[in-house]
Motif scaffolding. Structure first.
Motif, mmCIF file in Angstrom:
data_model
loop_
_atom_site.group_PDB
_atom_site.id
_atom_site.type_symbol
_atom_site.label_atom_id
_atom_site.label_comp_id
_atom_site.label_asym_id
_atom_site.label_seq_id
_atom_site.Cartn_x
_atom_site.Cartn_y
_atom_site.Cartn_z
ATOM 1 N N GLU A 117 26.446 10.858 -26.672
ATOM 2 C CA GLU A 117 26.876 12.212 -26.314
ATOM 3 C C GLU A 117 25.852 12.962 -25.474
ATOM 4 O OE1 GLU A 117 28.095 13.979 -29.975
ATOM 5 O OE2 GLU A 117 29.792 12.631 -30.183
ATOM 6 N N LEU A 118 25.288 12.278 -24.500
ATOM 7 C CA LEU A 118 24.381 12.924 -23.555
ATOM 8 C C LEU A 118 25.198 13.247 -22.304
ATOM 9 C CD1 LEU A 118 21.561 10.246 -23.885
ATOM 10 C CD2 LEU A 118 21.702 12.410 -25.110
ATOM 11 N N SER A 119 25.159 14.503 -21.847
ATOM 12 C CA SER A 119 26.030 14.791 -20.703
ATOM 13 C C SER A 119 25.301 15.370 -19.492
ATOM 14 C CB SER A 119 27.175 15.702 -21.124
ATOM 15 O OG SER A 119 26.648 16.878 -21.673
ATOM 16 N N ASN A 120 24.154 16.025 -19.692
ATOM 17 C CA ASN A 120 23.419 16.540 -18.527
ATOM 18 C C ASN A 120 22.326 15.546 -18.158
ATOM 19 O OD1 ASN A 120 24.891 18.929 -18.295
ATOM 20 N ND2 ASN A 120 23.675 19.860 -19.952
ATOM 21 N N ILE A 121 22.502 14.893 -17.004
ATOM 22 C CA ILE A 121 21.631 13.766 -16.674
ATOM 23 C C ILE A 121 20.782 14.097 -15.443
ATOM 24 C CG2 ILE A 121 21.579 11.308 -16.110
ATOM 25 C CD1 ILE A 121 22.900 11.744 -18.786
ATOM 26 N N ALA A 122 19.489 13.761 -15.515
ATOM 27 C CA ALA A 122 18.609 13.863 -14.351
ATOM 28 C C ALA A 122 18.329 12.452 -13.865
ATOM 29 C CB ALA A 122 17.308 14.542 -14.740
ATOM 30 N N ILE A 123 18.287 12.240 -12.549
ATOM 31 C CA ILE A 123 17.932 10.911 -12.058
ATOM 32 C C ILE A 123 16.678 10.983 -11.189
ATOM 33 C CG2 ILE A 123 20.323 10.093 -12.173
ATOM 34 C CD1 ILE A 123 20.472 10.230 -9.166
ATOM 35 N N LEU A 124 15.879 9.927 -11.263
ATOM 36 C CA LEU A 124 14.627 9.832 -10.514
ATOM 37 C C LEU A 124 14.605 8.431 -9.910
ATOM 38 C CD1 LEU A 124 11.865 10.926 -9.738
ATOM 39 C CD2 LEU A 124 11.044 10.457 -12.014
ATOM 40 N N THR A 125 14.788 8.355 -8.599
ATOM 41 C CA THR A 125 14.957 7.041 -7.972
ATOM 42 C C THR A 125 13.871 6.790 -6.935
ATOM 43 O OG1 THR A 125 16.452 8.021 -6.358
ATOM 44 C CG2 THR A 125 17.462 7.005 -8.279
ATOM 45 N N VAL A 126 13.560 5.525 -6.706
ATOM 46 C CA VAL A 126 12.525 5.167 -5.734
ATOM 47 C C VAL A 126 13.162 5.161 -4.342
ATOM 48 C CG1 VAL A 126 12.893 2.684 -6.056
ATOM 49 C CG2 VAL A 126 10.726 3.478 -5.162
ATOM 50 N N SER A 127 12.358 5.486 -3.328
ATOM 51 C CA SER A 127 12.926 5.684 -1.989
ATOM 52 C C SER A 127 13.124 4.380 -1.215
ATOM 53 C CB SER A 127 12.031 6.617 -1.192
ATOM 54 O OG SER A 127 10.759 6.037 -1.026
ATOM 55 N N ASP A 128 13.115 3.212 -1.903
ATOM 56 C CA ASP A 128 13.374 1.967 -1.159
ATOM 57 C C ASP A 128 14.839 1.552 -1.320
ATOM 58 O OD1 ASP A 128 13.611 0.886 -3.664
ATOM 59 O OD2 ASP A 128 11.719 -0.202 -3.611
ATOM 60 N N GLY A 129 15.190 0.390 -0.803
ATOM 61 C CA GLY A 129 16.578 -0.059 -0.822
ATOM 62 C C GLY A 129 17.137 -0.147 -2.229
ATOM 63 N N PHE A 130 16.354 -0.700 -3.151
ATOM 64 C CA PHE A 130 16.818 -0.856 -4.525
ATOM 65 C C PHE A 130 17.143 0.505 -5.146
ATOM 66 C CE2 PHE A 130 15.829 -1.063 -9.106
ATOM 67 C CZ PHE A 130 16.784 -1.985 -9.491
ATOM 68 N N GLY A 131 16.219 1.444 -5.002
ATOM 69 C CA GLY A 131 16.396 2.753 -5.617
ATOM 70 C C GLY A 131 17.553 3.524 -5.017
ATOM 71 N N GLN A 132 17.686 3.444 -3.699
ATOM 72 C CA GLN A 132 18.724 4.241 -3.061
ATOM 73 C C GLN A 132 20.110 3.659 -3.302
ATOM 74 O OE1 GLN A 132 17.949 7.416 -2.044
ATOM 75 N NE2 GLN A 132 16.206 6.594 -3.168
ATOM 76 N N ALA A 133 20.201 2.322 -3.435
ATOM 77 C CA ALA A 133 21.485 1.724 -3.790
ATOM 78 C C ALA A 133 21.886 2.185 -5.185
ATOM 79 C CB ALA A 133 21.393 0.200 -3.729
ATOM 80 N N GLY A 134 20.922 2.199 -6.111
ATOM 81 C CA GLY A 134 21.185 2.667 -7.472
ATOM 82 C C GLY A 134 21.580 4.139 -7.475
ATOM 83 N N ARG A 135 20.906 4.914 -6.624
ATOM 84 C CA ARG A 135 21.164 6.354 -6.570
ATOM 85 C C ARG A 135 22.604 6.630 -6.137
ATOM 86 N NH1 ARG A 135 19.229 10.009 -2.059
ATOM 87 N NH2 ARG A 135 19.584 12.138 -2.805
ATOM 88 N N GLU A 136 23.065 5.868 -5.127
ATOM 89 C CA GLU A 136 24.432 6.070 -4.647
ATOM 90 C C GLU A 136 25.447 5.811 -5.752
ATOM 91 O OE1 GLU A 136 25.291 3.791 -1.122
ATOM 92 O OE2 GLU A 136 23.591 4.720 -0.089
ATOM 93 N N VAL A 137 25.239 4.699 -6.501
ATOM 94 C CA VAL A 137 26.180 4.362 -7.573
ATOM 95 C C VAL A 137 26.118 5.418 -8.679
ATOM 96 C CG1 VAL A 137 26.875 2.603 -9.207
ATOM 97 C CG2 VAL A 137 25.906 1.924 -7.032
ATOM 98 N N LEU A 138 24.900 5.883 -8.995
ATOM 99 C CA LEU A 138 24.759 6.907 -10.038
ATOM 100 C C LEU A 138 25.491 8.182 -9.628
ATOM 101 C CD1 LEU A 138 21.028 6.369 -10.990
ATOM 102 C CD2 LEU A 138 22.906 6.386 -12.613
ATOM 103 N N GLN A 139 25.291 8.582 -8.363
ATOM 104 C CA GLN A 139 25.958 9.798 -7.890
ATOM 105 C C GLN A 139 27.469 9.654 -7.967
ATOM 106 O OE1 GLN A 139 24.204 10.019 -4.015
ATOM 107 N NE2 GLN A 139 22.727 11.597 -4.601
#
Lengths: 380, 293
Positions: free
Chosen positions: A159-181
Motif C-alpha cells: 500500500e505504498l502510493s507516493n513514489i519517488a524515482i532516482l535514475t542514472v543518466s545512462d541508457g540503462f537508467g533512462q530506459a527504466g525511467r521511461e517504463v516507470l513513468q
C-alpha cells in the motif's frame, strides 16, 4: 613426388593426432564487451561461453560436429562491435551469433545480421531490441518492464502510493525511467519526484534531500554499480527511513559489499540465480542453476553473476534450436528459435513465439530483500 | 528552502568540493614549479584510495596504517614518474611534457586495472557512519574528516609556499629557472619535490574520499577534470584560489542538483564557470597575466 609424399604423411599424422571429428565445426559467433565500461557484464559472458563450448565438445559436440564459438571483444565501443559483426558475417561465416553485451551495440549490429539473414541472440536488456519484432533477432535478459512490474506489484501489496524515482543518466537508467513513468499511473500511484544522477557521481545527498522534502512512501532507484551503493549509503547518512527499491541492475553480491550495512532492508527484483539455493526443491530451474554456479565457480574461481547467465541462455537456446532442427543452417536455427517453448534457462523458462522474441515475462524475476548481508527470497 | 535543506546541500557541496580542491592544489604545485599541467593528477587521487584498499587487503595492517602506506606509496609514484618520464625530456617544450603526463596517466590507470581489476572498492569510514544531526541537516562523520584534513593540508601548503625557504625556492623555479639556478637553487630537486608533493596531496584527497564515495581504477579521469576546472576557476598558479575553486565547484554542483535539476547539475556548474571566466579570464583569485617585454 617426395614433397607430395611428405604432405600426405603430415596429413595422416595430424589427422591421427587430432580428435576424431568427422566433420567441420559448427561456427557460432559472439560479440561481447569483455573490456571497457561494460566489462562487468562482458567478462562473465565470455567465461560462460568458453566453459559451455568445452562442455558441449566433451560430450560429443553438436549433431556430432564440434562446436566453435568465435568470440570478439568490442571493448564496449559501438564501432568495434560493428566491425566484429562484419568479420563474423563475411570472414568467419557463422550460422548464428550471440551479442552484443550492451543495448546500444546490439541495436547497431542488428541490421547487419538481419540483412545477412543470420539469427542473432542478444544479451542486452533494452525492449527496443525485440519490439518491434525483427525476425532474425532474439534476446535472453528479462526486460526492464518486467522488473518494474515486479516492484510495483510489491509496492501495491504494501500500500505504498507516493513514489519517488532516482535514475542514472545512462541508457540503462533512462530506459527504466521511461517504463516507470509509464507504469506508475497504471498502478494508481503518484510520481512525486523524478531525480537523475550521473553514472560517475559520488554524492547523491542533494537529490535525496530534495526527495526527503517531498515525503514519498517509497523510493525506486534505477542504476548499476557503484551509483546505487552510494545512494544506499547516502540514505543512511541522511537518517532516512523511507523504504527503498533497487533495480535488478545491482543483483550481485558486489553491491552488498559496496553498500555494507546500508544495504540492509533494501528490496529488489532479481533473477533466480541469486537465490538458487533458497528455491523450492521442485522448481524446474533449481538443478540447472546450482550446476551452472558450481561449474562456473570451480573453473574461474570467481563468483557467478546473472550476466554470465544471459550468455548461457543465448548459447543454449541456439544449441536447442540446432538440435530440434537437426541441421545447422541459419534459416532452420531462426525458425526453431521462434518455436522454443518450455525451455529452462538461467533467466527463466523461455516461451518464444513469432510475437515474442524474448520469451520471458515478470515471472522470471523474484523479489528479494537484503538481510544480514545476503539475499532473502520474499514469498509471494 | 528551510535551513536544514540549505545546510544539507552546503555540506554535500563542501565534501565533494574538498576533493576537487585537493586535486586542484596538486595541479597548482606542479604548475608553479615547472609550468607543466600534470594530467596524471587525477591518477594520484585514484592511487591514494585504491592503494589503501590494496594494502588493507594484502597486509591487513589496520586502517590508519593502510592509509599512511597508501599516501607514502603514491608519493613514491610521484617521484618515480618525475625521474623516469619528466627528467629525461626536461629540455623539450612544456607542451611535450604535458603530453608525457597524459601518457603516464593512461599507463597508471591501465596498470591498476590489470593488477587489481575493474571493480569498485570501498574503505571503512575513519570514525563510524552514525550521522551527526546539525540544525535539521545530517552530516556523515567522514565529511568532517574530509573538510578538516583539506583545511589542514591547505594551511600547511600556504605556510610552506609563503614562509619556508624551500617553498619559496620552488616558486622561484617557476618564475625563472635560470635565475633560480644562478641563486644556487637545484631546479632538478625542486621539480622532483613538486611532483612528490602534488602526489602526496592528491593521495590524501583519495584516501579521505574513498570511505564516502568508493573508488575504482578509473575514478581519476573525472576527478582530474573537475580538479582542473577548479584550478582554472580559482586562477591557475594560486594554491589558495585552486582550493577555493574546488569548494565553489562542489557547492555549485550540489545546489544545482538540489534546487534546479539533478539532470543538469554538471552543466549548471560549468555554465557558471564559463560566465565567471568571461568576466575574469584569469580566474577568481589569479593575478592578471602580465608579460614583460
Amino acid at each position: 613426388m617426395t614433397r607430395y609424399l611428405l604432405t600426405l604423411a603430415t596429413t595422416l599424422v595430424l589427422g591421427a593426432a587430432s580428435p576424431a571429428w568427422a566433420a567441420d565445426p559448427i561456427k557460432i559467433g559472439a560479440i561481447l564487451s569483455a573490456t571497457g565500461p561494460a566489462s562487468f557484464l562482458g567478462e562473465p559472458e565470455r567465461n560462460t561461453l568458453h566453459m559451455l563450448q568445452d562442455q558441449i565438445n566433451e560430450q560429443g559436440g553438436l549433431l556430432g560436429r564440434p562446436l566453435e564459438v568465435i568470440i570478439y571483444d568490442d571493448e564496449t565501443e559501438v564501432n568495434k562491435a560493428v566491425s566484429a559483426a562484419n568479420r563474423l558475417l563475411s570472414r568467419d561465416r557463422v550460422v548464428a551469433a550471440i551479442g552484443a553485451t550492451t543495448s546500444g551495440n546490439t541495436l547497431a549490429v542488428m541490421p547487419r545480421f538481419s540483412s545477412a539473414r543470420i539469427p542473432l541472440v542478444s544479451m542486452a536488456a533494452a525492449e527496443r531490441i525485440v519490439k518491434p519484432i525483427n525476425p532474425w533477432v532474439f534476446k535472453t535478459p528479462q526486460s526492464d518492464r518486467h522488473a518494474v512490474i515486479k516492484i510495483l506489484e510489491h509496492a501495491k501489496s504494501e500500500e505504498l502510493s507516493n513514489i519517488a524515482i532516482l535514475t542514472v543518466s545512462d541508457g540503462f537508467g533512462q530506459a527504466g525511467r521511461e517504463v516507470l513513468q509509464e507504469l506508475l499511473p497504471a498502478y494508481g500511484m503518484n510520481l512525486v519526484a523524478d531525480e537523475i544522477y550521473g553514472p560517475r557521481d559520488t554524492d547523491m545527498t542533494p537529490q535525496l534531500t530534495k526527495i526527503r522534502g517531498l515525503n514519498p512512501d517509497a523510493i525506486i532507484v534505477w542504476g548499476t554499480n557503484p551509483g546505487p551503493a552510494v545512494i544506499a549509503r547516502n540514505r543512511v547518512q541522511l537518517g532516512m527511513q523511507t523504504p527503498m527499491y533497487m533495480s535488478h541492475g545491482v543483483a550481485s553480491k558486489r553491491f552488498i559489499e559496496l553498500a555494507g550495512e546500508a544495504a540492509e532492508g533494501l528490496i529488489l527484483p532479481a533473477g533466480r540465480l541469486a537465490v538458487a539455493d533458497q528455491l523450492p526443491e521442485d522448481h524446474p530451474q533449481k538443478a540447472l542453476l546450482l550446476e551452472y554456479i558450481q561449474a562456473y565457480e570451480a573453473r574461474f574461481n570467481a563468483e557467478v553473476s546473472t550476466f554470465g547467465g544471459y550468455a548461457y541462455d543465448a548459447l543454449m537456446l541456439i544449441v536447442e534450436a540446432v538440435n530440434r532442427a537437426g541441421e545447422a543452417t541459419p534459416q532452420a536455427i531462426r525458425d526453431k528459435l521462434e518455436q522454443v517453448s518450455g525451455f529452462v534457462g538461467t533467466g527463466g523458462i523461455f516461451e518464444m513465439s513469432p510475437e515474442d522474441h524474448n520469451g520471458l515475462d515478470e515471472r522470471a524475476f523474484v523479489m528479494v530483500r537484503i538481510t544480514d548481508g545476503d539475499w532473502e527470497l520474499l514469498v509471494e | 528552502m528551510d535551513l536544514g535543506t540549505f545546510l544539507q546541500f552546503l555540506a554535500a557541496g563542501l565534501t565533494v568540493g574538498s576533493t576537487y580542491g585537493l586535486a586542484a592544489l596538486g595541479f597548482t604545485i606542479i604548475f608553479n614549479t615547472t609550468g607543466i599541467i600534470n594530467f596524471a593528477q587525477g591518477e594520484f587521487v585514484m592511487l591514494g584510495g585504491l592503494l589503501a584498499v590494496v594494502f588493507m587487503h594484502w597486509l591487513d595492517p589496520g586502517l590508519p596504517a593502510a592509509v599512511v602506506l597508501a599516501v607514502l606509496a603514491t608519493t613514491l609514484v610521484g617521484l618515480v614518474m618525475e625521474r623516469l618520464t619528466i627528467r629525461p625530456v626536461q629540455h623539450t617544450s612544456v607542451i611535450n611534457l604535458i603530453i608525457v603526463t597524459i601518457g603516464v596517466s593512461i599507463t597508471i590507470r591501465g596498470l591498476m586495472m590489470l593488477l587489481w581489476g575493474k571493480d569498485t572498492y570501498v574503505l571503512p569510514a575513519f570514525s563510524g557512519t552514525t550521522p551527526i544531526p546539525l540544525l535539521g541537516a545530517t552530516i556523515a562523520p567522514q565529511s568532517l574528516w574530509i573538510l578538516g584534513i583539506t583545511l589542514l593540508v591547505l594551511a600547511a601548503m600556504r605556510y610552506f609556499f609563503s614562509q619556508t625557504i624551500f617553498g619559496r625556492a620552488m616558486l622561484a623555479c617557476s618564475f625563472e629557472p635560470k635565475a633560480a639556478r644562478l641563486m644556487g637553487i637545484s631546479v632538478e630537486r625542486m621539480v622532483m619535490a613538486s611532483f612528490m608533493l602534488s602526489a602526496f596531496v592528491g593521495a590524501v584527497g583519495g584516501v579521505i574520499l574513498t570511505p564516502l564515495t568508493m573508488t575504482s581504477y578509473d575514478v581519476g579521469v573525472l576527478l582530474g577534470l573537475k580538479g582542473f576546472a577548479a584550478c582554472i576557476l580559482g586562477g591557475l598558479g594560486n594554491p589558495f584560489g585552486a582550493a577555493a575553486g574546488g569548494l565553489l565547484l562542489g557547492v555549485l554542483e550540489a545546489f544545482g542538483a538540489g534546487l534546479i535539476s539533478s539532470a543538469y547539475k554538471d552543466a549548471i556548474a560549468f555554465v557558471v564557470i564559463l560566465a565567471i571566466l568571461l568576466w575574469r579570464p584569469s580566474g577568481l583569485f589569479g593575478a592578471p597575466d602580465t608579460e614583460r617585454v
